[in-house]
Design a protein around this motif. Structure first.
Motif, PDB file in Angstrom:
ATOM      1  N   ALA A 156      -5.299  -2.438  -3.880  1.00 30.05           N
ATOM      2  CA  ALA A 156      -5.580  -1.007  -3.850  1.00 30.05           C
ATOM      3  C   ALA A 156      -6.928  -0.707  -4.486  1.00 30.05           C
ATOM      4  N   ARG A 159     -10.205   1.101  -2.703  1.00 28.01           N
ATOM      5  CA  ARG A 159     -10.903   2.255  -3.287  1.00 28.01           C
ATOM      6  C   ARG A 159     -12.380   1.929  -3.518  1.00 28.01           C
ATOM      7  N   LEU A 201       0.802  -1.225   0.000  1.00 29.07           N
ATOM      8  CA  LEU A 201       0.000   0.000   0.000  1.00 29.07           C
ATOM      9  C   LEU A 201       0.833   1.273   0.000  1.00 29.07           C
ATOM     10  N   GLN A 226       1.046   3.415  -3.148  1.00 29.41           N
ATOM     11  CA  GLN A 226      -0.157   4.062  -3.661  1.00 29.41           C
ATOM     12  C   GLN A 226      -0.218   5.509  -3.178  1.00 29.41           C
ATOM     13  N   ASP A 273      -2.073  -3.963  -7.106  1.00 34.36           N
ATOM     14  CA  ASP A 273      -3.048  -3.145  -7.824  1.00 34.36           C
ATOM     15  C   ASP A 273      -4.474  -3.569  -7.496  1.00 34.36           C
TER      16      ASP A 273
END
Length: 214
Positions: A116, A120, A25, A28, A113
């Protein structure tokens, strides 16, 4: 204008797992790890203290496990979204977590990815359900409200419910129906009250089961 940072708490009894998740993380730009906890009880306390946006929660932990921690957070009406991060693929472990209030789940071998993206997604109000788990939830949902309760919904509430079932956030529903987010929140509250449901996950499943999905 910089986008809003999503504040994340890691709850897992294995330090190496927490370190791995943090490493994922930290690359990001829009995600910040604000703290860690090693079991469910500490996770609840840290969630109340730090007020993260999203909690990454393991299911199987010594002492207070993830499912009990979820129940406590729901009892405290804590607004954090909980994303289960698990190595257990069996429905018997994932389904109770979703029933206890989790917004979805990912597996511990998820790539950065995808992890993350999942954070989101739940932060935006989406529900992450694999088809087989959604089916298990529907099959096991014996008791709660039949189609009769749906007849109390207004036409607008049915539109909102269909969009909830599509995984839309309040902001997206507001855009789609040309409403304010405040109005959408009111509709969602009315839907949950009329259908005697406790959260958006249950509402989405109810909509699928009773043909109200878009």
């Amino acid at each position: 204008m910089a986008e809003k940072i999503i504040r994340v708490l890691l709850v897992d009894d294995h330090q190496v797992v927490r370190r791995g998740l943090r490493t994922f993380l930290e690359i990001q730009d829009d995600i910040e790890v604000v703290g860690e906890a090693s079991d469910g009880a500490e996770g609840v306390a840290r969630t109340e203290e730090l007020r993260p946006d999203v909690v990454l929660m393991d299911i199987k932990m010594p002492g207070t496990d993830g499912i009990e921690a979820l129940r406590r957070l729901r009892g405290l009406a804590n607004p954090a979204k909980v994303l289960i991060v698990t190595s257990f693929t069996e429905q018997r472990t994932v389904v109770p977590a979703l029933r206890a209030g989790a917004s979805g789940y990912v597996y511990k071998d998820v790539d950065p990815d995808a992890l993350a993206g999942a954070i989101r997604s739940v932060h935006a109000g989406h529900v992450l359900l694999q088809p087989e788990v959604a089916g298990a939830l529907l099959t096991q949902d014996e008791g709660g409200g039949g189609t009769g309760r749906g007849s109390t919904l207004t036409e607008r509430e049915r539109e909102v419910l269909g969009l909830i079932a599509d995984g839309r956030s309040n902001r997206e529903i507001a855009r789609a129906l040309v409403l304010s987010e405040k109005t959408v929140k009111t509709h969602v509250s009315n839907i949950l009250m009329k259908l005697d449901l406790s959260d958006r996950t249950q509402a989405a499943l109810w909509a699928v089961r009773h043909g109200a999905a878009g």
